[in-house]
Design an enzyme around this catalytic site. Structure first.
Site, mmCIF file in Angstrom:
data_model
loop_
_atom_site.group_PDB
_atom_site.id
_atom_site.type_symbol
_atom_site.label_atom_id
_atom_site.label_comp_id
_atom_site.label_asym_id
_atom_site.label_seq_id
_atom_site.Cartn_x
_atom_site.Cartn_y
_atom_site.Cartn_z
ATOM 1 N N LYS A 9 -31.720 -75.935 -11.622
ATOM 2 C CA LYS A 9 -31.453 -74.684 -12.335
ATOM 3 C C LYS A 9 -32.734 -74.156 -12.988
ATOM 4 O O LYS A 9 -33.045 -72.960 -12.902
ATOM 5 C CB LYS A 9 -30.351 -74.897 -13.373
ATOM 6 N N GLY A 47 -20.251 -74.916 -10.853
ATOM 7 C CA GLY A 47 -19.024 -75.504 -10.323
ATOM 8 C C GLY A 47 -17.911 -75.611 -11.337
ATOM 9 O O GLY A 47 -16.731 -75.678 -10.974
ATOM 10 N N ASN A 48 -18.275 -75.636 -12.641
ATOM 11 C CA ASN A 48 -17.229 -75.749 -13.656
ATOM 12 C C ASN A 48 -16.365 -74.500 -13.738
ATOM 13 O O ASN A 48 -15.297 -74.521 -14.338
ATOM 14 C CB ASN A 48 -17.861 -76.004 -15.039
ATOM 15 N N LYS A 74 -27.738 -82.385 0.386
ATOM 16 C CA LYS A 74 -26.750 -81.589 -0.347
ATOM 17 C C LYS A 74 -25.333 -82.129 -0.102
ATOM 18 O O LYS A 74 -24.819 -82.046 1.005
ATOM 19 C CB LYS A 74 -26.834 -80.133 0.103
ATOM 20 N N LYS A 133 -27.184 -72.442 -4.493
ATOM 21 C CA LYS A 133 -26.804 -71.086 -4.914
ATOM 22 C C LYS A 133 -27.693 -70.558 -6.032
ATOM 23 O O LYS A 133 -27.904 -69.356 -6.145
ATOM 24 C CB LYS A 133 -25.321 -71.029 -5.307
#
Length: 318
Positions: free
Chosen positions: A279, A17-18, A133, A217
């Site tokens: 992650k 997202g960054n 989410k 994702k």
């Protein structure tokens, strides 16, 4: 100048997202910097598939349609899967444009293709019974309760930062457009695919049907990388390396770890559930499906160096 294809090495990159902003205008500016780092990798001859998150974007689109529908009486009610597809479209457009501009600036004869992607999920996935989410903007508790009463959506408090709408996050089972994505990558295109994890669809009566959910994702990128037998899965986040004992005097960065070591750290609770844990889990899923590969977790700025083995955290099967 002749069209340039990669040297055969394939990498699936999951943008954190960054790398994106909270508005289309902010995002357009940020993706220019993102493109520089992606093209650094392409310049090394790598065949790249780029995935990205879409939580803020799909929430923004969904909220805008809800507001307009409620206030003008003319705007149609927009289903959540269609909002996800819209977010893939405009994020893919901006990433594609920024990457193309950077490729041209460096006289690299490669082109891009952005693929609106569907991802099959199981209708009986337990995630549908417990939406977790977060999507869209932060609200006060009063605003969230009002929206919930009006729309029937689920809202939950998010780490002391406010209330957000939450949807299910089921496990990705299959990328519908996999063959098209692979053909494009094999032909040398820089492919943007599986944005936001892909639009979640279920298979019913030999047909696809969209469902209101957001797939992680990183997990979809891991699925894509495993199915490709990609040489590497690269998950980009806000930090250069994974750390244990994070934010304590004993914090220690990790250069390499195996699946077994990663699972040990998970059992110890070393990785935050809403941050590094998914992650690392995505990397494990990729390596369990394709043990010959390597997974890399690092920051966007360090991605090219990480691919050369100079930084980042590399995870291997053993």
């Amino acid at each position: 100048m002749a069209y340039q294809k990669g040297d055969g090495k394939s990498v699936v990159i999951a943008l954190g997202g960054n790398a994106l902003g909270n508005t289309p205008q902010e995002q357009l500016k940020l993706v220019e910097g993102t493109a520089v780092h992606i093209v650094d990798m392409i310049a090394e001859g790598i065949n790249v598939v780029v995935s990205h998150g879409n939580g803020p974007q799909v929430g923004m689109i969904n909220n805008a349609f809800d507001y307009a529908h409620d206030h003008d009486g003319k705007t149609p009610d927009m289903p959540f899967p269609e909002c996800g597809a819209m977010s893939q479209g405009y994020i893919g457009y901006q990433l594609s444009q920024a990457i193309l501009n950077e490729l041209k600036r460096r006289s690299i004869m490669r082109s891009t293709a952005s693929v609106i992607t569907q991802t099959v999920v199981y209708p009986d996935d337990p995630a549908f019974a417990d939406p977790t989410k977060p999507v869209g903007p932060f609200l006060t508790e009063e605003e969230a309760q009002k929206r919930a009463a009006e729309t029937g959506a689920t809202y939950k408090e998010d780490a002391g930062r406010g209330w957000r709408m939450v949807v299910a996050s089921p496990k990705p089972q299959r990328i519908v457009e996999f063959d098209a994505i692979k053909d494009l990558m094999d032909d040398g295109y820089v492919v943007i695919a599986a944005g936001g994890g892909g639009v979640p669809v279920i298979e019913r009566n030999d047909s696809y049907e969209g469902v209101p959910a957001v797939i992680d994702k990183d997990r979809s990128s891991a699925k894509l990388a495993a199915d490709f037998k990609a040489d590497m899965l690269v998950i980009l986040t806000a930090v250069e390396k994974v750390a244990i004992n994070f934010n304590t005097p004993d914090q220690k960065s990790i250069d390499t770890m195996t699946i077994a070591e990663a699972n040990k750290y998970i059992e110890e609770g070393q990785f935050a559930p809403g941050s590094m844990l998914p992650k690392v889990q995505a990397c494990i899923e990729y390596l369990e499906a394709y043990p010959q590969g390597k997974a890399l977790i690092t920051s966007l700025e360090c991605a090219a160096a990480g691919l050369k083995g100079e930084t980042g955290t590399v995870i291997t099967a053993d």
